[in-house]
Design a protein around this motif. Structure first.
Motif, PDB file in Angstrom:
ATOM      1  N   ILE A  22       2.421  -1.413   3.759  1.00 49.97           N
ATOM      2  CA  ILE A  22       2.884  -0.869   4.938  1.00 49.97           C
ATOM      3  C   ILE A  22       2.550   0.499   4.791  1.00 49.97           C
ATOM      4  CG2 ILE A  22       4.776  -0.242   6.217  1.00 49.97           C
ATOM      5  CD1 ILE A  22       5.941  -3.043   5.884  1.00 49.97           C
ATOM      6  N   ALA A  23       2.910   1.174   3.527  1.00 49.59           N
ATOM      7  CA  ALA A  23       2.718   2.640   3.268  1.00 49.59           C
ATOM      8  C   ALA A  23       1.115   2.950   3.290  1.00 49.59           C
ATOM      9  CB  ALA A  23       3.251   2.849   2.035  1.00 49.59           C
ATOM     10  N   PHE A  24       0.493   2.023   2.696  1.00 47.00           N
ATOM     11  CA  PHE A  24      -1.045   2.296   2.837  1.00 47.00           C
ATOM     12  C   PHE A  24      -1.513   2.308   4.001  1.00 47.00           C
ATOM     13  CE2 PHE A  24      -5.247   0.599   3.168  1.00 47.00           C
ATOM     14  CZ  PHE A  24      -6.161   1.412   2.280  1.00 47.00           C
ATOM     15  N   TRP A  25      -1.289   1.282   5.070  1.00 51.90           N
ATOM     16  CA  TRP A  25      -1.786   1.080   6.211  1.00 51.90           C
ATOM     17  C   TRP A  25      -1.383   2.314   7.022  1.00 51.90           C
ATOM     18  CZ3 TRP A  25      -5.672  -0.962   8.024  1.00 51.90           C
ATOM     19  CH2 TRP A  25      -5.929  -1.311   9.386  1.00 51.90           C
ATOM     20  N   GLY A  26      -0.047   2.932   6.937  1.00 52.55           N
ATOM     21  CA  GLY A  26       0.287   4.199   7.560  1.00 52.55           C
ATOM     22  C   GLY A  26      -0.753   5.074   6.945  1.00 52.55           C
ATOM     23  N   ALA A  27      -0.836   5.353   5.749  1.00 55.77           N
ATOM     24  CA  ALA A  27      -1.650   6.535   5.260  1.00 55.77           C
ATOM     25  C   ALA A  27      -3.017   6.567   5.856  1.00 55.77           C
ATOM     26  CB  ALA A  27      -1.543   6.602   3.727  1.00 55.77           C
ATOM     27  N   PHE A  28      -3.371   5.161   5.936  1.00 58.85           N
ATOM     28  CA  PHE A  28      -5.010   5.022   6.571  1.00 58.85           C
ATOM     29  C   PHE A  28      -4.876   5.423   8.047  1.00 58.85           C
ATOM     30  CE2 PHE A  28      -8.401   2.199   8.124  1.00 58.85           C
ATOM     31  CZ  PHE A  28      -9.234   2.671   7.237  1.00 58.85           C
ATOM     32  N   GLN A  29      -4.021   5.503   8.734  1.00 57.47           N
ATOM     33  CA  GLN A  29      -4.121   5.878  10.209  1.00 57.47           C
ATOM     34  C   GLN A  29      -4.206   7.447  10.097  1.00 57.47           C
ATOM     35  OE1 GLN A  29      -3.913   3.288  12.392  1.00 57.47           O
ATOM     36  NE2 GLN A  29      -3.511   2.329  10.393  1.00 57.47           N
ATOM     37  N   LEU A  30      -3.737   7.958   9.116  1.00 61.66           N
ATOM     38  CA  LEU A  30      -4.196   9.502   8.802  1.00 61.66           C
ATOM     39  C   LEU A  30      -5.655   9.782   8.596  1.00 61.66           C
ATOM     40  CD1 LEU A  30      -3.283  12.525   8.763  1.00 61.66           C
ATOM     41  CD2 LEU A  30      -2.639  12.021   6.311  1.00 61.66           C
ATOM     42  N   THR A  31      -6.035   8.899   7.803  1.00 63.45           N
ATOM     43  CA  THR A  31      -7.190   8.995   7.048  1.00 63.45           C
ATOM     44  C   THR A  31      -8.283   8.580   8.221  1.00 63.45           C
ATOM     45  OG1 THR A  31      -6.727   8.158   4.933  1.00 63.45           O
ATOM     46  CG2 THR A  31      -8.877   7.846   5.692  1.00 63.45           C
ATOM     47  N   SER A  85       1.755  -3.559  12.385  1.00 61.49           N
ATOM     48  CA  SER A  85       2.741  -2.754  13.176  1.00 61.49           C
ATOM     49  C   SER A  85       3.739  -1.533  12.841  1.00 61.49           C
ATOM     50  CB  SER A  85       3.427  -3.573  14.149  1.00 61.49           C
ATOM     51  OG  SER A  85       4.588  -4.374  13.490  1.00 61.49           O
ATOM     52  N   THR A  86       4.060  -1.940  11.476  1.00 60.08           N
ATOM     53  CA  THR A  86       5.088  -1.110  10.908  1.00 60.08           C
ATOM     54  C   THR A  86       4.202   0.248  10.314  1.00 60.08           C
ATOM     55  OG1 THR A  86       6.483  -2.907  10.422  1.00 60.08           O
ATOM     56  CG2 THR A  86       6.943  -0.629   9.146  1.00 60.08           C
ATOM     57  N   GLY A  87       3.119  -0.183   9.743  1.00 61.24           N
ATOM     58  CA  GLY A  87       2.315   0.863   9.001  1.00 61.24           C
ATOM     59  C   GLY A  87       1.781   1.751  10.126  1.00 61.24           C
ATOM     60  N   GLY A  88       1.545   1.098  11.666  1.00 67.95           N
ATOM     61  CA  GLY A  88       1.047   1.842  12.561  1.00 67.95           C
ATOM     62  C   GLY A  88       2.098   2.873  13.084  1.00 67.95           C
ATOM     63  N   SER A  89       3.176   2.540  12.747  1.00 72.26           N
ATOM     64  CA  SER A  89       4.369   3.385  13.278  1.00 72.26           C
ATOM     65  C   SER A  89       4.646   4.519  12.306  1.00 72.26           C
ATOM     66  CB  SER A  89       5.951   2.875  13.268  1.00 72.26           C
ATOM     67  OG  SER A  89       6.162   2.400  12.032  1.00 72.26           O
ATOM     68  N   LEU A  90       4.241   4.476  10.871  1.00 74.62           N
ATOM     69  CA  LEU A  90       4.104   5.500  10.074  1.00 74.62           C
ATOM     70  C   LEU A  90       2.885   6.259  10.361  1.00 74.62           C
ATOM     71  CD1 LEU A  90       4.920   3.660   6.738  1.00 74.62           C
ATOM     72  CD2 LEU A  90       6.420   4.670   8.173  1.00 74.62           C
ATOM     73  N   GLY A  91       1.883   5.740  10.886  1.00 76.55           N
ATOM     74  CA  GLY A  91       0.898   6.737  11.356  1.00 76.55           C
ATOM     75  C   GLY A  91       1.578   7.654  12.387  1.00 76.55           C
TER      76      GLY A  91
END
Length: 401
Positions: free
Chosen positions: A258-267, A126-132
């Motif tokens: 968390i940072a990886f999952w956020g970046a993965f949303q961009l990917t 959820s936090t990584g998603g918010s970084l997305g």
């Protein structure tokens, strides 16, 4: 279907019927806070921590299906006033503190609560998603000429240690989009799992090279504080270092995930936005100018409200400085069958993705292999499979106009 919620904008007689609905772009990212708050204030149930993920992957695709698409465009005579209206900028400005608060609260929550692994996983997602959402906000503001917006973009991107996107997207991706030279444009036959190993490192190295070249032209060191890759990276280092000092080194791997999952949303978004589409090379050796048909488009209502019209990606690439509220739909564009959140689910299952999207890609390019960006290792196999040897559609195939 068009939006029924209306609020007059007072712009040259034009009523922006989506004006108040852009607040969903604030409300959906805020859901990352709801789970931890319910866990603390209501009851310590792990199910609360999955609320935002369930909303993203189940509720939003369902809402897109129910609400349908909006094909309407603002009239061009209203666009200057629409873009000058500060309300739309204030909505984007308001998301910056929301994202920072959400990130900090969730990291502190993880630091102070002993959760089962699936509870920690829920907060990471959820936090990584918010970084997305933060990367999407950085995308919107990073294109603008107002210095405040450009710095807010860097500050937001710093949350996920992905500040190089500010340089890479504006000066790299927009230049090379829909060509084999672009690590952020996916190729026909390429799965999301293969794409991520090309896109993530490729984006960083291209950003660094572009900024090094710019600074060299200016007669400055690449290690200058004017380096726009280093600027957000320094903000990230201070933020992450402060949280480690407060919560202990054990929080570092959690923040990295968390940072990886956020970046993965961009990917995921990059993978979807240009899958298989190719700009042709002109006799001069240059690629043709980027046109709306070099991006996949989606007009699904709710996910567009949640993403500042990111899904009207075709107009964005053709006119990158145009603000989100003014982005247009065009006829005969390559169209996605769902909004981005539904498409994200599809990418996780490559055979299903290829089954759905390869036919759409072939229809979008008129079964012309010269307009397809193939994964080199699968080019010949795909040409044989779809009968594209002579650039002609196989018998009975539906060819887009």
């Amino acid at each position: 279907m068009t939006s029924t919620a209306a609020a007059p904008s007072g712009l040259a007689g034009y009523v922006d019927r989506k004006r108040r609905l852009w607040l969903f772009s604030l409300g959906v990212p805020m859901l990352a806070l709801v789970g931890p708050l319910l866990y603390v204030l209501v009851s310590p149930q792990v199910i609360w921590l999955w609320i935002s993920t369930i909303f993203a992957y189940v509720v939003i695709p369902a809402l897109d299906g129910v609400l349908g698409e909006d094909l309407s465009n603002p009239p061009e005579e209203a666009v200057p006033a629409l873009e000058a209206d500060p309300y739309y900028r204030y909505v984007t400005y308001a998301l910056v503190p929301i994202l920072w608060i959400s990130f900090l609260v969730n990291i502190i929550f993880l630091g102070y609560h002993d959760l089962p692994w699936y509870g920690t996983l829920a907060v990471i997602i959820s936090t990584g998603g918010s970084l997305g959402f933060g990367l999407n906000l950085g995308h919107e503001m990073g294109h603008k000429k107002i210095e405040l917006e450009r710095w807010l973009a860097k500050i937001t991107l710093a949350l996920g240690f992905y500040g190089h996107f500010f340089v890479e997207h504006n000066r790299g991706h927009h230049r090379d989009v829909a060509t084999p030279e672009d690590p952020a444009s996916s190729r026909m036959g390429e799965s999301i799992y293969r794409f991520v190993f090309r896109e993530m490192p490729g984006a960083f190295f291209r950003a660094w090279d572009l900024e090094a070249q710019r600074l060299e032209r200016c007669g400055k060191s690449v290690w200058s504080l004017e380096n726009e890759v280093l600027q957000p990276a320094l903000i990230s280092a201070v933020l992450y270092g402060g949280l480690i000092a407060w919560l202990g080194i054990e929080i570092l791997p959690v923040m990295m995930l968390i940072a990886f999952w956020g970046a993965f949303q961009l990917t995921l978004a990059n993978y979807i936005e240009h899958y298989g589409l190719l700009r042709r090379k002109e006799p001069s050796g240059r690629y043709e100018r980027c046109q709306p048909h070099h991006s996949w488009n989606s007009n699904h209502l709710f996910s567009n409200w949640a993403l500042f019209h990111l899904q009207r990606h075709s107009d964005h690439h053709a006119h990158p400085t145009r603000r989100y509220q003014s982005l247009r739909d065009f006829p005969d564009l390559p169209r996605l069958p769902s909004g981005y959140f539904g498409m994200y689910l599809l990418t996780y299952f490559p055979p299903l993705w290829f089954k759905v999207m390869d036919k759409r890609l072939l229809d979008a390019v008129g079964h012309d292999p010269s307009r397809i960006n193939f994964l080199p290792a699968k080019r010949e196999m795909l040409i044989r499979r779809y009968g594209l040897d002579n650039g002609a559609a196989p018998e009975g195939a539906e060819v887009a106009a």
